[in-house]
Design an enzyme around this catalytic site. Sequence first.
Site: not given
Length: 790
Positions: A166, A168, A211, A301, A303, A472, A529-530, A576
């Site tokens: 769902s 929502d 909603g 849009v 969905r 860094r 951090t990614i 890393g």
Amino acid sequence: VKMSSMDLEKLKMTGAGRAMAVLTSGGDAQGMNAAVRAVTRMGIYVGAKVYLIYEGYQGLVDGGDNIKLAHWQSVTNIIQQGGTVIGSARCKAFTTREGRLAAAFNLVKKGITNLCVCGGDGSLTGANIFRSEWSSLLDELVQKGRITDTLARQHGHLNIVGLVGSIDNDFCGTDMTIGADSALHRIMEIIDAIMTTAQSHQRTFVLEVMGRHCGYLALVSALASGADWLLIPEAPPQEGWEDCMCSRLEGSRITGSRLNIIIIAEGAIDRNGKPITSTYVKDLVVQRLGYDTRVTVLGHVQRGGTPSAFDRVLSSKLGMEAVIALLEATPDTPACAIGLSGNRAVRLPLMECVEMTKLVQTAMNEKRFDEAVKLRGGSFENNWNIYKLLAFEKPIQSGSNFSLAILNVGAPAAGMNAAVRSAARLALAQGHKVYAVQDGFQGLANGELFEMEWHSVAGWTGQGGSLLGTKRTLPNKHMEKIVETIIKFNISALLVIGGFEGYAGVLQLFEARSHYDELCIPMCVIPATISNNVPGTDFSLGADTAVNAAMEGCDKIKQSASGTKRRVFVVETMGGFCGYLATCTGIAVGADAAYIFEDPFNIHDLKTNVEHLTEKMKKDVQRGLVLRNENCHENYTTDFIHRLYSSEGKGIFDCRVNVLGHLQQGGAPSPFDRNFGTKLGVKATQWISERLTENFRQGRVIANSPDTACVLGLNRKVISFIPVTELKDVTDFEHRMPKVQWWFNLRPMLKMLAKYQTSFCEYVPGEIEHVTRQINRTKKQNSTWQTSLF
Ligand SMILES: *[C@@H]1O[C@H](CO)[C@@H](O)[C@H](O)[C@H]1NC(C)=O
Ligand SMILES: *[C@@H]1O[C@H](CO)[C@@H](O)[C@H](O)[C@H]1NC(C)=O
Ligand SMILES: *[C@@H]1O[C@H](CO)[C@@H](O)[C@H](O)[C@H]1NC(C)=O
């Protein structure tokens, strides 16, 4: 009942001889395909026969070609598709006993007594009715002579498990429903687009999002976009809101904002339960203020498009758990729904959850709105409170005389700016002076600080990278100069938003406290951090955006080969030494393997994988994708793997390398990171303010205990502040990551879905969560730090 880790090899035996079916029902939601794929593959893995039921309950009633035996390949290459490939339809017939009788006949003929339904609460309720009627339906079939008595006796019981699909996010008991995160992605993409066009004109946008009964999408998009006004069904505005809203809009124009956004949920109502429409809001703004105002109704849009990484991983996790729940179901266990709690799949009593969900609607109907917000769950209420806190500038009662410095450390990560914004705004509202530090610890040493105001951070949530500038550099070599800056600006607290260096830096500052009294101030690290490698937290800011970026990259790479060529891609990800990014991306794109440092591999594993892929390619599979974390192995480099696959695949497939590189740092932050950043910024500032007051003696702040230098983390479902010094023991400093990582239990799933022979010893099945207890917890609100990611 807490289940311990168990060997799923044993489950494999119990699956043999069973038949299960999966269907999707109700409104479609992105991620349903990933769920169908996971149910199918896990079902086959445990030795069961798996059937796909097309067109939802209608297909179940009609039978025939709508119920098809699935093979491993039936669900290949569907994970990235929106909607549901097996179709979904509204079905009148299934609401009648006659329809359900036909459905029971179709199932029993195929020997299916396990059914997994992915849909909204209506669809799941239907499934439960079907289950409770099952034996009487079979009796009737026997009476009518349509099935034999033996057949009926052999299939005396129907097991049901629900997956909540769902957009929502309106189902009590689970943190997230399948499709909600993707819907937020669509909404944020549109808001971002609107923001760029609106920079050229002064405009007000009234944005209507889906909603009808639940304001979740509207609330989170308002939070993630910093909208000026929000209208949701659970919390209708006070009488006279029209005046408030207009003066709020005027106020923001005066301070130089060129764009106003008003977000309204489809089902917004006023205190009397009367609908508030987007046109009404627009006319109001035009008549009272004369602003150029546009209405945008998002509609379907939301969905559409491809499912987000979150939805793909979530659905895979829930789908796999659904199969285990079906295998373990007995006639006495109540029907369950699989939900998400923190980062784990849990089993919820289906009907209790449905009842709870209905209570929210009843509360709204009876105009008990405060209760409606509470019943939605702690996370909803938390979002609502934070939205109210940050939406508009409040007059400051009195200055606190405390100064807070905020800095970004490490590589840029999406969500950093959202965290700076909310932390700064809340600190200002509490009367603190707020300094932004440019370029991390380096800037702190050089005294590159500027004072921030409420409006300095306007519009920051949607911006990628780090607007403060980040480096860094660690503080060690600059300690003297850092202390000078702290004295010069009279800084009484530090908020560091960054990755592993952020943690390591604060640890250095903490350890230097014995030399410098000036460092005896509260310090907080918000992990960003990614790589998701900061100790003390399950999730770092920016990781979700990175997984989405890597996933989109891989989707495109895979698509590039559609056509005639058989091709294997070797894709290198960042992170890393930490394999989080590679593992999650691998699950999200359905990769054939993901090599990471933490899961050591040798030449035998490589050999098995190459042979496995070669076998697959000989059949009808055209594309293969292998992920490799940048530091997964010193000698088995990306080039090595490329050459290995190229040689072994000669005559069958060719092999190409892609290094994803910096695109993984992602452009605009994902809705999750915007929202998460905003919440962490607020929590950090609240914590800092408490520590400041606590440790203020004789005209100054002296905070010297370890619990005044902490990492703000999210552990399972609880926000916690863990002292940096305590985290030393659980940190692998050489490889810059925590020694134990929760996501490691996603690895068996990745391998299973890619059809490797894998042992499931490490897999921990979902716990059974008791909704009532959950609700009570929410009601009591005993801990302000009890929260959730969503
Ligand atoms: C802030 O400092 C000023 C003078 O330095 C003092 O008058 C005022 O009471 C202080 N405010 C607080 C909240 O401590
Ligand atoms: C990689 O090769 C070197 C020799 O060139 C060896 O010393 C090292 O142990 C190898 N690394 C791993 C992880 O096996
Ligand atoms: C310096 O900060 C302290 C709080 O740590 C505050 O009490 C004091 O008034 C500030 N001094 C000046 C000169 O602003």
